[in-house]
Design an enzyme around this catalytic site. Structure first.
Site, PDB file in Angstrom:
ATOM      1  N   GLY A 102       0.811  -1.215   0.000  1.00  0.00           N
ATOM      2  CA  GLY A 102       0.000   0.000   0.000  1.00  0.00           C
ATOM      3  C   GLY A 102       0.840   1.259   0.000  1.00  0.00           C
ATOM      4  O   GLY A 102       0.348   2.345  -0.305  1.00  0.00           O
ATOM      5  N   ARG A 103       2.097   1.118   0.373  1.00  0.00           N
ATOM      6  CA  ARG A 103       2.983   2.296   0.333  1.00  0.00           C
ATOM      7  C   ARG A 103       4.377   1.884  -0.129  1.00  0.00           C
ATOM      8  O   ARG A 103       5.368   2.491   0.234  1.00  0.00           O
ATOM      9  CB  ARG A 103       3.068   2.956   1.697  1.00  0.00           C
ATOM     10  CG  ARG A 103       3.516   1.993   2.758  1.00  0.00           C
ATOM     11  CD  ARG A 103       4.014   2.649   3.981  1.00  0.00           C
ATOM     12  NE  ARG A 103       4.107   1.612   4.995  1.00  0.00           N
ATOM     13  CZ  ARG A 103       4.564   1.789   6.195  1.00  0.00           C
ATOM     14  NH1 ARG A 103       4.961   2.967   6.555  1.00  0.00           N
ATOM     15  NH2 ARG A 103       4.616   0.806   7.063  1.00  0.00           N
ATOM     16  N   ARG A 193       6.292 -13.117   1.156  1.00  0.00           N
ATOM     17  CA  ARG A 193       5.969 -13.205   2.581  1.00  0.00           C
ATOM     18  C   ARG A 193       5.089 -14.426   2.837  1.00  0.00           C
ATOM     19  O   ARG A 193       4.489 -14.962   1.895  1.00  0.00           O
ATOM     20  CB  ARG A 193       5.190 -11.957   3.009  1.00  0.00           C
ATOM     21  CG  ARG A 193       5.871 -10.650   2.676  1.00  0.00           C
ATOM     22  CD  ARG A 193       4.861  -9.545   2.389  1.00  0.00           C
ATOM     23  NE  ARG A 193       5.515  -8.345   1.861  1.00  0.00           N
ATOM     24  CZ  ARG A 193       5.940  -7.326   2.589  1.00  0.00           C
ATOM     25  NH1 ARG A 193       5.736  -7.325   3.881  1.00  0.00           N
ATOM     26  NH2 ARG A 193       6.547  -6.303   2.040  1.00  0.00           N
ATOM     27  N   ASP A 258       2.222 -11.051   7.387  1.00  0.00           N
ATOM     28  CA  ASP A 258       2.649 -10.265   6.216  1.00  0.00           C
ATOM     29  C   ASP A 258       4.025  -9.651   6.432  1.00  0.00           C
ATOM     30  O   ASP A 258       4.630  -9.136   5.495  1.00  0.00           O
ATOM     31  CB  ASP A 258       1.626  -9.175   5.884  1.00  0.00           C
ATOM     32  CG  ASP A 258       1.281  -8.317   7.096  1.00  0.00           C
ATOM     33  OD1 ASP A 258       0.865  -8.887   8.113  1.00  0.00           O
ATOM     34  OD2 ASP A 258       1.444  -7.089   7.018  1.00  0.00           O
ATOM     35  N   ASN A 259       4.509  -9.701   7.664  1.00  0.00           N
ATOM     36  CA  ASN A 259       5.838  -9.167   7.958  1.00  0.00           C
ATOM     37  C   ASN A 259       6.852 -10.273   8.187  1.00  0.00           C
ATOM     38  O   ASN A 259       7.874 -10.060   8.834  1.00  0.00           O
ATOM     39  CB  ASN A 259       5.777  -8.240   9.171  1.00  0.00           C
ATOM     40  CG  ASN A 259       5.008  -6.968   8.881  1.00  0.00           C
ATOM     41  OD1 ASN A 259       4.881  -6.560   7.725  1.00  0.00           O
ATOM     42  ND2 ASN A 259       4.471  -6.340   9.908  1.00  0.00           N
ATOM     43  N   ASP A 268      10.515  -5.425   7.555  1.00  0.00           N
ATOM     44  CA  ASP A 268       9.513  -4.462   8.040  1.00  0.00           C
ATOM     45  C   ASP A 268       9.808  -3.973   9.459  1.00  0.00           C
ATOM     46  O   ASP A 268       9.179  -4.384  10.430  1.00  0.00           O
ATOM     47  CB  ASP A 268       8.090  -5.030   7.942  1.00  0.00           C
ATOM     48  CG  ASP A 268       7.472  -4.651   6.600  1.00  0.00           C
ATOM     49  OD1 ASP A 268       8.184  -4.084   5.767  1.00  0.00           O
ATOM     50  OD2 ASP A 268       6.277  -4.912   6.397  1.00  0.00           O
TER      51      ASP A 268
HETATM   52  P1  AMP Z   1       2.955  -2.549   8.000  1.00  0.00           P
HETATM   53  O1  AMP Z   1       2.361  -2.139   9.289  1.00  0.00           O
HETATM   54  O2  AMP Z   1       4.039  -1.628   7.515  1.00  0.00           O
HETATM   55  O3  AMP Z   1       3.386  -3.956   7.964  1.00  0.00           O
HETATM   56  O4  AMP Z   1       1.780  -2.375   6.907  1.00  0.00           O
HETATM   57  C1  AMP Z   1       0.612  -3.114   6.946  1.00  0.00           C
HETATM   58  C2  AMP Z   1      -0.235  -2.824   5.725  1.00  0.00           C
HETATM   59  O5  AMP Z   1      -0.665  -1.457   5.729  1.00  0.00           O
HETATM   60  C3  AMP Z   1       0.473  -3.023   4.392  1.00  0.00           C
HETATM   61  O6  AMP Z   1      -0.448  -3.523   3.461  1.00  0.00           O
HETATM   62  C4  AMP Z   1       0.903  -1.633   4.039  1.00  0.00           C
HETATM   63  O7  AMP Z   1       1.093  -1.476   2.664  1.00  0.00           O
HETATM   64  C5  AMP Z   1      -0.268  -0.804   4.535  1.00  0.00           C
HETATM   65  N1  AMP Z   1       0.128   0.591   4.843  1.00  0.00           N
HETATM   66  C6  AMP Z   1       0.862   1.007   5.876  1.00  0.00           C
HETATM   67  N2  AMP Z   1       1.037   2.334   5.837  1.00  0.00           N
HETATM   68  C7  AMP Z   1       0.393   2.796   4.748  1.00  0.00           C
HETATM   69  C8  AMP Z   1       0.192   4.079   4.157  1.00  0.00           C
HETATM   70  N3  AMP Z   1       0.723   5.201   4.687  1.00  0.00           N
HETATM   71  N4  AMP Z   1      -0.541   4.137   3.025  1.00  0.00           N
HETATM   72  C9  AMP Z   1      -1.059   3.037   2.483  1.00  0.00           C
HETATM   73  N5  AMP Z   1      -0.920   1.806   2.979  1.00  0.00           N
HETATM   74  C10 AMP Z   1      -0.206   1.667   4.095  1.00  0.00           C
HETATM   75 MG    MG Z   2       4.416  -4.864   6.539  1.00  0.00          MG
END
Ligand code: AMP
Ligand code: MG
Length: 474
Positions: A102-103, A193, A258-259, A268
Site C-alpha cells: 500500500g505504500r 511473505r 505479512d511481515n 519491516d
Molecule cells: P505494516 O504495518 O508496515 O506492515 O503495513 C501493513 C499494511 O498497511 C500493508 O499492506 C501496508 O502497505 C499498509 N500501509 C501502511 N502504511 C500505509 C500508508 N501510509 N498508506 C497506504 N498503505 C499503508
Molecule cells: Mg508490513
C-alpha cells in the site's frame, strides 16, 4: 550554451542498475503495476555507499542530483518494472484477506557482485491499488528508523533487508501532525511473505499457490525437491533467524504474517527496538496491548506464523507432512539458540547441561542491561551461583573466562542502536540536524569494537528510559 547535439535528455544515467525482473515476468496475476508519486524537491539524506557498491551501482551518480531523482521515484531507471505486490496477512491474529504493497513499490531485481538476486523496493512512494485509506507515503522518522535498525542487524550478522538510501521528498506528510516526507529504498532477498501465500490460498487459487511455491524454491531454496521440503527449509530459516533475534535482544514488535519473509530475512522495521534491561515480557510497541509480540514470545509466534504458511500449502502438501514439518520447529530452534548461547558464554564444546546453564544465566540477569551484561560477562564475575557453575563448565574445557574473553567479544556486541539514541537521531533529523543520525550509523556499523570516542553509545539511557514506547509510523 545549449547542447547543440540535443543529447542532454537522452542520456539520463541509469546509475548502474541492470534489472532482471523474475517476479514481474514469471508471476503475472501476483501484482499490480504502479507508478511512484512525484517528489517535489528530492534530496538525498543518506546513501548506503557500501551496499550500493555491493549491488554494482554507480555511487557517484547516486550521490548526484540524479540519484535523488531516481531514488525518490521521480526518474524510473531503464529496465525497472514498477509494481505493487499482492499479499494478505494475519495482523495480531486476525486474518485480513487483502493487504498488499500500500505504500511500497518494487522496482525490480538486480544481481549483486556476488551473484545474489536482490529486490530493489521503494517504501513511501505513494498510493497503489492496495493503499485502502492510506496515503502511500512515509515520514522521515520511520524511514530513518528502518535504515538504522536494518543496518544494525546486518552488522550483527542477522539476516535482514537493508537500506540503500533515504531520500527526503520535500513534501509534508500528515500523521498526528505534519512531518517531513521521505522514501526508503529497501534491498531484500525477496519480498515473498507468508502473507503472499495466504493471499492466494484464501481465494482457493491452488494453482497460484503452487506457482508461488515453485518460484520460491527456485529463488531461495533450490535444494528443495518438493513443497514439503520448501516448508521445512522456511521453518529452518525462521528458527535460525528468531534465535539470532533472541541473542541480540531484538524485539520486532509486529510479527504479523505479512511481515515474515520466506527468505528468512528480518523484514519491516516498524515499532521494533533493542531491549535494554533483560525481561522476557518486554514490549515497546504502543499498539501491542496484549504483549502478543513480546521479546520472549517471538519463538512461539514464529511457529504460529509458520503454521499459517503450512495451512496455505495444504492444497499441495498432505496434512501429515505439514504437521511433521511443523513439529521439527522446536528442535531446530533450540539447536540454533543453544549454538548461539554457547558462543555468547564462551563455550567451545557441547555438554548436556548447556541449555540449563544458558537459561540459568538469563534468570540471573533479569532486569540487568542485556547487551552490556553479555559484553562484560568474562570480566564481571558477580552472578553468584551461576558464575560458579559457569567457571566449572569452562574448567571442563580447560579454560578460564580470560581465555575466552576475546572470542566472546566477537559475538557479544558493545553497541546496539539504543532506544534513546535512535530517538535522538530521529528527532534531530526532523529538525534537519543530521549529525546524530550519521554518528549512530557509524557506531552501529562496527558493533564489536569498543572505541573510546563512542563510549557514550555503549549503555542505556541514564534514567533507564522508563515507559519507552515505539510507533508504527504508518
Ligand atoms: P505494516 O504495518 O508496515 O506492515 O503495513 C501493513 C499494511 O498497511 C500493508 O499492506 C501496508 O502497505 C499498509 N500501509 C501502511 N502504511 C500505509 C500508508 N501510509 N498508506 C497506504 N498503505 C499503508
Ligand atoms: Mg508490513
Amino acid at each position: 550554451m545549449g547542447d547543440t547535439l540535443g543529447l542532454a535528455d537522452q542520456t539520463i544515467p541509469n546509475a548502474g542498475f541492470v534489472f532482471d525482473n523474475t517476479y514481474a515476468r514469471e508471476l503475472a496475476g501476483f501484482y499490480a503495476l504502479g507508478e511512484a508519486a512525484k517528489a517535489p524537491a528530492p534530496r538525498m539524506i543518506r546513501l548506503n555507499q557500501g551496499l550500493a557498491h555491493e549491488l554494482g551501482l554507480d555511487v557517484a551518480v547516486l550521490q548526484s542530483l540524479t540519484g535523488a531523482e531516481i531514488l525518490s521515484g521521480n526518474a524510473v531507471p531503464d529496465g525497472a518494472s514498477v509494481l505493487a505486490q499482492a499479499y494478505a496477512g494475519h495482523q495480531f491474529g486476525h486474518f485480513v484477506p487483502q493487504l498488499g504493497d500500500g505504500r511500497a513499490l518494487l522496482l525490480g531485481e538486480v544481481l549483486d557482485r556476488n551473484g545474489r538476486r536482490r529486490d530493489i523496493q521503494f517504501k513511501g512512494s505513494g498510493r497503489t491499488v492496495f493503499s485502502r485509506g492510506g496515503d502511500g507515503k512515509a515520514a522521515l522518522g520511520p524511514v530513518l528508523r528502518e535504515y538504522i535498525m536494518g543496518e544494525a542487524m546486518h552488522a550483527l550478522a542477522v539476516p535482514t533487508t537493508r537500506a540503500l538510501a533515504a531520500v527526503a521528498t520535500g513534501e509534508r506528510v500528515y500523521r498526528e501532525r505534519a512531518l517531513p516526507g521521505a522514501v526508503l529504498t529497501r534491498v531484500a532477498a525477496s519480498h515473498v511473505r507468508v502473507g503472499t501465500f495466504q493471499f492466494f490460498a484464501a481465494r482457493g487459487e491452488t494453482e497460484k499457490v503452487r506457482q508461488l511455491a515453485d518460484y520460491t524454491i527456485r529463488r531461495h531454496y533450490p535444494q528443495a525437491t518438493s513443497c514439503v521440503e520448501l516448508l521445512e527449509a522456511v521453518i529452518d530459516a525462521q528458527a535460525s533467524l528468531i534465535a539470532k533475534w533472541m541473542h541480540v535482544g531484538f524485539i520486532h514488535g509486529v510479527m504479523n504474517t505479512d511481515n515474515m519473509a520466506v527468505s528468512g530475512e528480518t523484514i519491516d522495521y516498524g515499532p521494533c527496538a533493542f531491549m535494554d534491561g533483560y525481561s522476557a515480557g518486554t514490549v515497546f510497541s504502543s499498539i501491542d496491548h496484549m504483549g502478543r509480540y513480546a521479546y520472549g514470545r517471538q519463538p512461539e509466534i514464529a511457529l504460529w506464523n509458520l503454521t499459517r504458511l503450512a495451512e496455505s500449502l495444504l492444497p499441495i502438501i498432505t496434512e501429515e507432512a505439514a504437521v511433521a514439518a511443523l513439529k521439527s520447529y522446536w528442535a531446530r530452534y533450540e539447536r540454533y539458540w543453544l549454538q548461539g548461547m554457547r558462543a555468547k558464554m564462551g563455550l567451545e564444546t557441547h555438554d548436556e547441561g548447556d541449555g540449563e546453564l544458558a537459561r540459568g544465566l538469563l534468570k540471573a540477569i533479569e532486569g540487568r542491561d542485556y547487551t552490556s551484561t553479555f559484553r562484560n560477562l568474562a570480566q564481571d564475575l558477580d552472578l553468584g551461583a551461576w558464575t560458579e557453575q559457569w567457571l566449572r563448565r569452562l574448567a571442563r574445557e580447560g579454560a578460564t573466562p580470560a581465555d575466552r574473553a576475546e572470542a566472546m567479544s566477537r559475538v557479544n556486541p558493545v553497541y546496539v542502536p539504543r532506544n534513546h539514541r535512535v530517538e535522538e537521531a530521529l528527532r534531530s533529523a526532523e529538525a534537519d540536524e543530521m549529525g546524530p543520525f550519521a554518528s549512530l550509523c557509524d557506531v552501529i556499523s562496527a558493533p564489536y569494537t569498543a572505541r573510546e570516542e563512542w563510549a557514550e553509545y555503549a549503555g542505556p539511557a541514564a534514567d533507564g528510559n522508563p515507559g519507552y514506547r515505539t510507533f508504527c509510523g504508518t
